[in-house]
Design an enzyme around this catalytic site. Structure first.
Site, PDB file in Angstrom:
ATOM      1  N   PRO A 184       6.717  10.817   5.303  1.00 15.19           N
ATOM      2  CA  PRO A 184       6.765   9.752   6.523  1.00 15.19           C
ATOM      3  C   PRO A 184       6.929   8.515   6.419  1.00 15.19           C
ATOM      4  CG  PRO A 184       4.735  11.267   6.302  1.00 15.19           C
ATOM      5  CD  PRO A 184       5.755  11.430   5.123  1.00 15.19           C
ATOM      6  N   ASN A 185       7.680   7.935   7.210  1.00 12.78           N
ATOM      7  CA  ASN A 185       7.984   6.520   7.372  1.00 12.78           C
ATOM      8  C   ASN A 185       9.311   5.999   6.561  1.00 12.78           C
ATOM      9  OD1 ASN A 185       6.208   5.755   9.471  1.00 12.78           O
ATOM     10  ND2 ASN A 185       4.473   6.266   8.004  1.00 12.78           N
ATOM     11  N   ARG A 235      11.851  -1.278   6.776  1.00 15.00           N
ATOM     12  CA  ARG A 235      10.512  -1.142   6.593  1.00 15.00           C
ATOM     13  C   ARG A 235       9.710  -2.129   5.508  1.00 15.00           C
ATOM     14  NH1 ARG A 235       7.079   3.924   4.022  1.00 15.00           N
ATOM     15  NH2 ARG A 235       4.932   3.136   4.814  1.00 15.00           N
ATOM     16  N   TYR A 237       9.021  -2.599   0.426  1.00 16.85           N
ATOM     17  CA  TYR A 237       9.770  -1.547  -0.041  1.00 16.85           C
ATOM     18  C   TYR A 237      11.219  -1.809  -0.623  1.00 16.85           C
ATOM     19  CZ  TYR A 237       5.615   0.824   1.690  1.00 16.85           C
ATOM     20  OH  TYR A 237       4.211   1.339   1.639  1.00 16.85           O
ATOM     21  N   ASN A 280       8.990  11.849  -2.708  1.00 12.61           N
ATOM     22  CA  ASN A 280       8.155  10.561  -2.098  1.00 12.61           C
ATOM     23  C   ASN A 280       7.546  11.212  -0.988  1.00 12.61           C
ATOM     24  OD1 ASN A 280       6.819   8.243  -1.243  1.00 12.61           O
ATOM     25  ND2 ASN A 280       8.836   7.092  -1.750  1.00 12.61           N
ATOM     26  N   ALA A 288       2.407   8.400   2.482  1.00 14.18           N
ATOM     27  CA  ALA A 288       0.935   8.354   2.423  1.00 14.18           C
ATOM     28  C   ALA A 288       0.297   9.659   2.446  1.00 14.18           C
ATOM     29  CB  ALA A 288       0.601   7.551   3.904  1.00 14.18           C
ATOM     30  N   GLU A 339       7.221  12.991  -8.672  1.00 15.93           N
ATOM     31  CA  GLU A 339       6.729  12.139  -7.549  1.00 15.93           C
ATOM     32  C   GLU A 339       7.171  10.753  -7.702  1.00 15.93           C
ATOM     33  OE1 GLU A 339       2.625  12.746  -6.757  1.00 15.93           O
ATOM     34  OE2 GLU A 339       2.317  10.903  -5.877  1.00 15.93           O
ATOM     35  N   HIS A 368       7.120   6.803  -6.078  1.00 17.79           N
ATOM     36  CA  HIS A 368       6.662   5.611  -5.091  1.00 17.79           C
ATOM     37  C   HIS A 368       7.547   4.426  -5.317  1.00 17.79           C
ATOM     38  CE1 HIS A 368       3.461   8.365  -3.526  1.00 17.79           C
ATOM     39  NE2 HIS A 368       3.436   8.782  -4.819  1.00 17.79           N
ATOM     40  N   ARG A 408      -2.128  -2.157  -4.901  1.00 18.16           N
ATOM     41  CA  ARG A 408      -2.027  -2.168  -3.277  1.00 18.16           C
ATOM     42  C   ARG A 408      -3.595  -1.661  -2.867  1.00 18.16           C
ATOM     43  NH1 ARG A 408       2.652   0.416  -0.424  1.00 18.16           N
ATOM     44  NH2 ARG A 408       1.921  -0.811   1.213  1.00 18.16           N
TER      45      ARG A 408
HETATM   46  C1  DQA Z   1       5.012   4.848  -0.632  1.00 15.13           C
HETATM   47  C2  DQA Z   1       3.505   4.469  -1.144  1.00 15.13           C
HETATM   48  C3  DQA Z   1       2.354   4.926  -0.010  1.00 15.13           C
HETATM   49  O1  DQA Z   1       1.141   4.397  -0.144  1.00 15.13           O
HETATM   50  C4  DQA Z   1       3.042   4.648   1.520  1.00 15.13           C
HETATM   51  O2  DQA Z   1       2.051   5.181   2.211  1.00 15.13           O
HETATM   52  C5  DQA Z   1       4.361   4.601   1.605  1.00 15.13           C
HETATM   53  C6  DQA Z   1       5.431   4.543   0.743  1.00 15.13           C
HETATM   54  C7  DQA Z   1       5.912   4.032  -1.784  1.00 15.13           C
HETATM   55  O3  DQA Z   1       7.040   4.726  -1.871  1.00 15.13           O
HETATM   56  O4  DQA Z   1       5.533   2.924  -2.200  1.00 15.13           O
HETATM   57  O5  DQA Z   1       4.831   5.506   2.817  1.00 15.13           O
HETATM   58  O6  DQA Z   1       4.982   6.248  -1.153  1.00 15.13           O
END
Ligand code: DQA
Length: 142
Positions: free
Chosen positions: A9-10, A17, A22, A72, A75, A96, A98, A105
């Protein structure tokens, strides 16, 4: 052979973003970078991004033939129990990633329910983290 690059997501709006967190690379930039890293082994990248957990699960169920995966989960790391169960049945190594250093954070980002199943975790290195994950698969997948 194919490598699954799965973003949650996102992450489809990377580039615009919260760029201070990011970075400015788009998801297309990242997909291209991963493709470059695995090309030497003759692998191709299958890139998917979903805003819904169920779609991520379906993609994983449809990807058992891939050689490995880079995930990735956004959240969904925090409480994506169904995603965890899907990854538990994924028969290949996966990493995984991030972009941000989640431990620097908010405290709600400090735990991943997925990480115990991952072959490795790369955190806080921005888009480079995806390249490093791709290199790790290239180096470790038999
Ligand atoms: C993320 C870190 C997560 O906490 C966040 O919700 C994201 C992006 C990262 O790539 O830093 O959507 O996965």
């Amino acid at each position: 052979p194919e490598v699954l690059l799965l973003n949650g997501p996102n992450l489809g709006i990377l580039g615009s973003r919260e760029p201070e967190i990011y970075g400015t690379d788009t998801l297309a930039d990242i997909e291209r970078a991963v493709g470059e890293e695995v090309a030497g082994r003759g692998w191709r990248v299958v890139a998917r991004q979903h805003d819904c957990e169920g779609e991520m699960i379906r993609t994983i169920q449809d990807s058992y033939e891939t050689v490995g995966a880079i995930v990735n989960p956004g959240a969904l790391m925090i409480a994506g129990w169904s995603l965890r169960d899907a990854l538990a049945n994924y028969p290949r190594p996966w990493l995984e990633v991030h972009l941000s250093n989640v431990w620097a954070r908010e405290s709600f980002r400090h735990d991943s329910v997925l990480a115990p199943l991952a072959a490795g975790v790369i955190v806080g290195l921005g888009a480079l983290g995806y390249r490093l994950a791709a290199r790790a698969l290239v180096a470790t997948v038999p």
